[in-house]
Write a protein that holds these residues in place. Structure first.
Motif, PDB file in Angstrom:
ATOM      1  N   LYS A  21     -62.442 -32.351  -8.235  1.00 36.36           N
ATOM      2  CA  LYS A  21     -62.344 -31.638  -6.955  1.00 36.36           C
ATOM      3  C   LYS A  21     -62.525 -30.132  -7.152  1.00 36.36           C
ATOM      4  CE  LYS A  21     -58.122 -33.144  -6.252  1.00 36.36           C
ATOM      5  NZ  LYS A  21     -57.905 -33.994  -7.445  1.00 36.36           N
ATOM      6  N   THR A  23     -63.756 -28.448  -9.625  1.00 39.40           N
ATOM      7  CA  THR A  23     -65.085 -28.112 -10.150  1.00 39.40           C
ATOM      8  C   THR A  23     -66.110 -28.058  -9.020  1.00 39.40           C
ATOM      9  OG1 THR A  23     -64.527 -29.218 -12.224  1.00 39.40           O
ATOM     10  CG2 THR A  23     -66.871 -28.876 -11.768  1.00 39.40           C
ATOM     11  N   ARG A 132     -58.868 -31.774 -20.492  1.00 35.01           N
ATOM     12  CA  ARG A 132     -58.469 -30.526 -19.848  1.00 35.01           C
ATOM     13  C   ARG A 132     -57.126 -30.056 -20.402  1.00 35.01           C
ATOM     14  NH1 ARG A 132     -57.622 -30.489 -13.433  1.00 35.01           N
ATOM     15  NH2 ARG A 132     -55.555 -31.191 -14.037  1.00 35.01           N
TER      16      ARG A 132
HETATM   17  N1  LIG Z   1     -68.606 -35.138 -17.028  1.00 36.21           N
HETATM   18  C1  LIG Z   1     -68.075 -34.554 -15.965  1.00 36.21           C
HETATM   19  N2  LIG Z   1     -66.926 -33.863 -16.099  1.00 36.21           N
HETATM   20  C2  LIG Z   1     -66.398 -33.288 -14.995  1.00 36.21           C
HETATM   21  C3  LIG Z   1     -67.034 -33.392 -13.730  1.00 36.21           C
HETATM   22  N3  LIG Z   1     -66.274 -32.732 -12.823  1.00 36.21           N
HETATM   23  C4  LIG Z   1     -65.217 -32.243 -13.499  1.00 36.21           C
HETATM   24  N4  LIG Z   1     -65.281 -32.558 -14.802  1.00 36.21           N
HETATM   25  C5  LIG Z   1     -64.290 -32.202 -15.823  1.00 36.21           C
HETATM   26  O1  LIG Z   1     -63.110 -32.938 -15.494  1.00 36.21           O
HETATM   27  C6  LIG Z   1     -61.927 -32.122 -15.571  1.00 36.21           C
HETATM   28  C7  LIG Z   1     -61.164 -32.155 -14.255  1.00 36.21           C
HETATM   29  O2  LIG Z   1     -61.907 -31.473 -13.291  1.00 36.21           O
HETATM   30  P1  LIG Z   1     -61.203 -30.656 -12.114  1.00 36.21           P
HETATM   31  O3  LIG Z   1     -62.289 -30.019 -11.318  1.00 36.21           O
HETATM   32  O4  LIG Z   1     -60.116 -29.809 -12.643  1.00 36.21           O
HETATM   33  O5  LIG Z   1     -60.624 -31.897 -11.295  1.00 36.21           O
HETATM   34  P2  LIG Z   1     -59.547 -32.015 -10.155  1.00 36.21           P
HETATM   35  O6  LIG Z   1     -58.328 -32.468 -10.860  1.00 36.21           O
HETATM   36  O7  LIG Z   1     -60.052 -33.105  -9.260  1.00 36.21           O
HETATM   37  O8  LIG Z   1     -59.432 -30.690  -9.482  1.00 36.21           O
HETATM   38  C8  LIG Z   1     -62.388 -30.722 -15.921  1.00 36.21           C
HETATM   39  O9  LIG Z   1     -62.021 -30.468 -17.245  1.00 36.21           O
HETATM   40  C9  LIG Z   1     -63.902 -30.733 -15.708  1.00 36.21           C
HETATM   41  O10 LIG Z   1     -64.550 -29.963 -16.688  1.00 36.21           O
HETATM   42  C10 LIG Z   1     -68.260 -34.115 -13.638  1.00 36.21           C
HETATM   43  O11 LIG Z   1     -68.871 -34.268 -12.570  1.00 36.21           O
HETATM   44  N5  LIG Z   1     -68.724 -34.672 -14.776  1.00 36.21           N
END
Ligand SMILES: Nc1nc2c(ncn2[C@@H]2O[C@H](COP(=O)(O)OP(=O)(O)O)[C@@H](O)[C@H]2O)c(=O)[nH]1
Ligand SMILES: Nc1ccn([C@@H]2O[C@H](COP(=O)(O)OP(=O)(O)OP(=O)(O)O)[C@@H](O)[C@H]2O)c(=O)n1
Ligand SMILES: [Mg+2]
Length: 194
Positions: A21, A23, A132
């Motif tokens: 999300k 990202t 992460r």
């Molecule tokens: N391979 C891959 N990794 C991703 C993608 N989106 C996010 N990540 C990785 O997954 C982890 C979690 O993403 P984040 O944006 O913090 O997710 P949130 O918890 O939904 O806000 C991060 O370390 C990103 O680098 C994606 O589309 N592909």
């Protein structure tokens, strides 16, 4: 409904922990100039401030549970009002976490025009969060809390998607691909709004 926010364009960004999300929201900010409000980031800022309220929040987040609805909603609303005059639209990331949170948001702020459902497999989410966790410094990026966050996601947050599906505003985005590939689908959903 808040007057200052009555014409605001609102996008809910919903998906499991680690689904991507944050990202995707960053990329939307870069391309569309929307305001990104992560409810988790707002809460972590409160924790970092060292306030009494922050201490209570920290204990709840460490356990992977949901903080009281009013706390999060007030924070989001204040942040939205602060940006209302300059914002092209709002990305509400990580909220609603349960149907009740969505209902209260609409009563106090207004209706969303789109819900981006960022979808990844549980296995993928765990893998991304563990990775992460190596650098995030987040107290909840550990195996035990990740499991609780996932369980709560399936129990409380997935019903949110069904709730808004019946209103026809959900766009499901497969988040298993590369960040840019995923973003191309996110951008299509946002372009369709105009
Ligand atoms: N391979 C891959 N990794 C991703 C993608 N989106 C996010 N990540 C990785 O997954 C982890 C979690 O993403 P984040 O944006 O913090 O997710 P949130 O918890 O939904 O806000 C991060 O370390 C990103 O680098 C994606 O589309 N592909
Ligand atoms: N509306 C919200 C948002 C967050 N939280 C609390 O804050 C923690 C972290 O939220 P968030 O950063 O949104 O975490 P996740 O979606 O699990 O992970 P990510 O940052 O990876 O999106 C949650 O586990 C929960 O304890 C909450 O109670 N209510
Ligand atoms: Mg996030």
């Amino acid at each position: 409904m808040s007057d200052k926010l009555k014409d605001a364009k609102i996008i809910f960004v919903v998906g499991g922990p680690g689904s991507g999300k944050g990202t995707q929201c960053e990329k939307v900010v870069a391309k569309y100039g929307y305001t990104h409000l992560s409810s988790g980031d707002l809460l972590r800022a409160e924790v970092a401030s060292g306030s009494e309220r922050g201490k209570q929040l920290s204990a709840i987040m460490q356990k992977g549970e949901l903080v009281p609805l009013d706390t999060v909603l007030d924070m989001i609303k204040d942040a939205m009002i602060a940006k209302a005059d300059v914002s092209k639209g709002f990305l509400i990331d990580g909220y609603p976490r349960e149907v009740k949170q969505g209902e209260e948001f609409e009563k106090k702020i207004g209706p969303p025009s789109l819900l981006l459902y960022i979808d990844a497999k549980a296995e993928t989410m765990v893998k991304r969060l563990m990775k992460r966790g190596e650098t995030s410094g987040r107290a909840d990026d550990n195996e035990e809390t990740i499991k609780k966050r996932l369980d709560l996601y399936y129990k409380a947050t997935e019903p949110v998607i069904a709730y808004y599906e019946s209103r026809g505003i959900v766009r499901k985005i497969d988040s298993e691909a590369s960040v840019d590939e995923v973003f191309s689908h996110v951008a299509k959903a946002i372009d369709a709004l105009k």
